[in-house]
Design an enzyme around this catalytic site. Structure first.
Site, mmCIF file in Angstrom:
data_model
loop_
_atom_site.group_PDB
_atom_site.id
_atom_site.type_symbol
_atom_site.label_atom_id
_atom_site.label_comp_id
_atom_site.label_asym_id
_atom_site.label_seq_id
_atom_site.Cartn_x
_atom_site.Cartn_y
_atom_site.Cartn_z
ATOM 1 N N LYS A 1 0.809 -1.220 0.000
ATOM 2 C CA LYS A 1 0.000 0.000 0.000
ATOM 3 C C LYS A 1 0.841 1.268 0.000
ATOM 4 C CE LYS A 1 -4.463 -1.749 1.047
ATOM 5 N NZ LYS A 1 -5.463 -2.086 2.026
ATOM 6 N N ARG B 1 -4.034 -10.004 4.666
ATOM 7 C CA ARG B 1 -4.419 -10.045 3.249
ATOM 8 C C ARG B 1 -3.206 -9.587 2.442
ATOM 9 N NH1 ARG B 1 -6.457 -6.640 -0.560
ATOM 10 N NH2 ARG B 1 -7.953 -7.513 -2.027
HETATM 11 N N1 HH2 Z 1 -7.583 -3.645 0.490
HETATM 12 C C1 HH2 Z 1 -7.934 -3.657 -0.814
HETATM 13 C C2 HH2 Z 1 -8.999 -4.441 -1.269
HETATM 14 N N2 HH2 Z 1 -9.696 -5.216 -0.408
HETATM 15 N N3 HH2 Z 1 -10.059 -6.013 1.792
HETATM 16 C C3 HH2 Z 1 -9.755 -5.999 3.103
HETATM 17 N N4 HH2 Z 1 -10.450 -6.747 3.958
HETATM 18 N N5 HH2 Z 1 -8.721 -5.241 3.592
HETATM 19 C C4 HH2 Z 1 -7.975 -4.438 2.790
HETATM 20 O O1 HH2 Z 1 -7.068 -3.740 3.310
HETATM 21 C C5 HH2 Z 1 -8.291 -4.414 1.378
HETATM 22 C C6 HH2 Z 1 -9.367 -5.227 0.913
HETATM 23 C C7 HH2 Z 1 -7.152 -2.837 -1.795
HETATM 24 O O2 HH2 Z 1 -6.034 -3.530 -2.222
HETATM 25 P P1 HH2 Z 1 -5.911 -4.397 -3.579
HETATM 26 O O3 HH2 Z 1 -6.926 -5.487 -3.656
HETATM 27 O O4 HH2 Z 1 -4.529 -4.854 -3.692
HETATM 28 O O5 HH2 Z 1 -6.146 -3.330 -4.734
HETATM 29 P P2 HH2 Z 1 -7.389 -2.963 -5.658
HETATM 30 O O6 HH2 Z 1 -8.488 -2.443 -4.793
HETATM 31 O O7 HH2 Z 1 -6.837 -1.916 -6.589
HETATM 32 O O8 HH2 Z 1 -7.821 -4.208 -6.388
#
Ligand code: HH2
Length: 301
Positions: free
Chosen positions: A236, A271
């Site tokens: 992040k 995660r």
């Molecule tokens: N962060 C993201 C998405 N889902 N779910 C939970 N429970 N906690 C988190 O911190 C979280 C989440 C964002 O990260 P990422 O999936 O890598 O990116 P994107 O939203 O661009 O797909």
């Protein structure tokens, strides 16, 4: 009011069983989106997603978190339900057949997607809006006995990972905890049991770096609510700000550092994009915290 003295649930109840939280639990990220901030487009076909899912399980993932809608900070756009179903359900079907034992979660804010995912074999609903954006979520999760992640965020999918709603009082942790408690109350009022619920501070969601760091520092206050806590710091923005590393895929070591610190402060579920690195670091940190629980290697004379 919630009982702040309750012990954390040792087993996370989900739609097809229970997941023991007796060691760090790793939820591997499987973004089947063209636009996710760090891995967008890489797993856009079912074959590519399944190959990645298998690699994550080989590296020690306990849960596969399938997501078809990005919340990326550079202005994510809302994906229609049909498109989100088209992206996620075939991948869940493929994982369910190829990896029958693995626990699958669906990262969605839509009850229609969550329902289809549970029908296809997912047993946890990871809702980054904590049931704010679709009131049907709570009833669905209660009826199906799904594990639920209630993550703190503000705003809609398009702006929840920006700073548009990042305004807090003197104690941001108290504000986040109060907002999460109200989501827990709503879930409980619809029949979701305590054992189904995991809380997540929502690192980077409506939070500037200082807010995310304060929440990680203050994690024991969230843990004291009595629910298991999940942290998602993987790759992040705040990791990039602290380390000076722009490219998200190169933030592995910093992300692992955040997760080890979170484990020490009471988080039990992580995660992550990079399963191998997190598995290794969290297992060793866990062993240091509980040396008596580590099996002795055989003595060779
Ligand atoms: N962060 C993201 C998405 N889902 N779910 C939970 N429970 N906690 C988190 O911190 C979280 C989440 C964002 O990260 P990422 O999936 O890598 O990116 P994107 O939203 O661009 O797909």
């Amino acid at each position: 009011m919630l009982d702040a003295r309750a012990e954390p649930t040792p087993v996370w109840s989900h739609a097809t069983g229970g997941l023991a939280l007796d060691r760090p639990v790793i939820m591997a990220i499987l973004n089947v989106t063209p636009d996710s901030f760090s891995d967008g487009g890489r797993f856009a076909t079912v074959d590519a997603a399944l190959a990645h899912a298998k690699a994550c399980v080989d590296e020690g993932a306990d849960i596969l978190d399938v997501g078809g809608e990005s919340t990326r900070p550079q202005g994510a756009s809302r994906v229609g339900e049909d498109e989100e179903l088209r992206r996620t359900i075939p991948v869940i079907d493929a994982i369910r057949s190829a990896l029958p034992g693995i626990v699958i979660s669906i990262d969605t804010t839509k009850s229609g997607v969550a329902r289809a995912a549970i029908d296809a074999g997912a047993s946890i609903v990871n809702d980054v809006s904590a049931f704010r954006l679709d009131p049907g979520m709570a009833e669905l999760c209660a009826a199906r006995g799904a594990g639920v992640v209630l993550m703190h965020s503000r705003g809609d999918v398009a702006d929840m990972a920006t700073f548009a709603h990042a305004r807090y009082g003197d104690d941001p942790t108290a504000d986040v905890i109060a907002e999460l408690e109200s989501r827990v109350e709503l879930a409980r009022a619809h029949g979701v049991t305590r054992e189904q619920i995991v809380l997540d501070p929502g690192i980077g969601f409506a939070k500037r770096m200082q807010h995310s760091l304060s929440l990680l520092h203050d994690l024991p206050r969230m843990v004291a609510l009595g629910f298991p806590v999940l942290v998602g710091a993987s790759r992040k923005r705040f990791v990039g700000t602290i380390t000076g590393i722009d490219h998200p895929a190169e933030r592995v070591f910093g992300s692992v550092g955040a997760h080890v610190a979170a484990l020490d402060r009471g988080a039990r579920i992580f995660r992550v994009h990079d399963v191998r690195a997190n598995r290794q670091a969290l297992d060793v940190a866990w062993a240091v915290a509980r040396p008596e629980a580590v099996a002795q290697p055989p003595v060779h004379t």
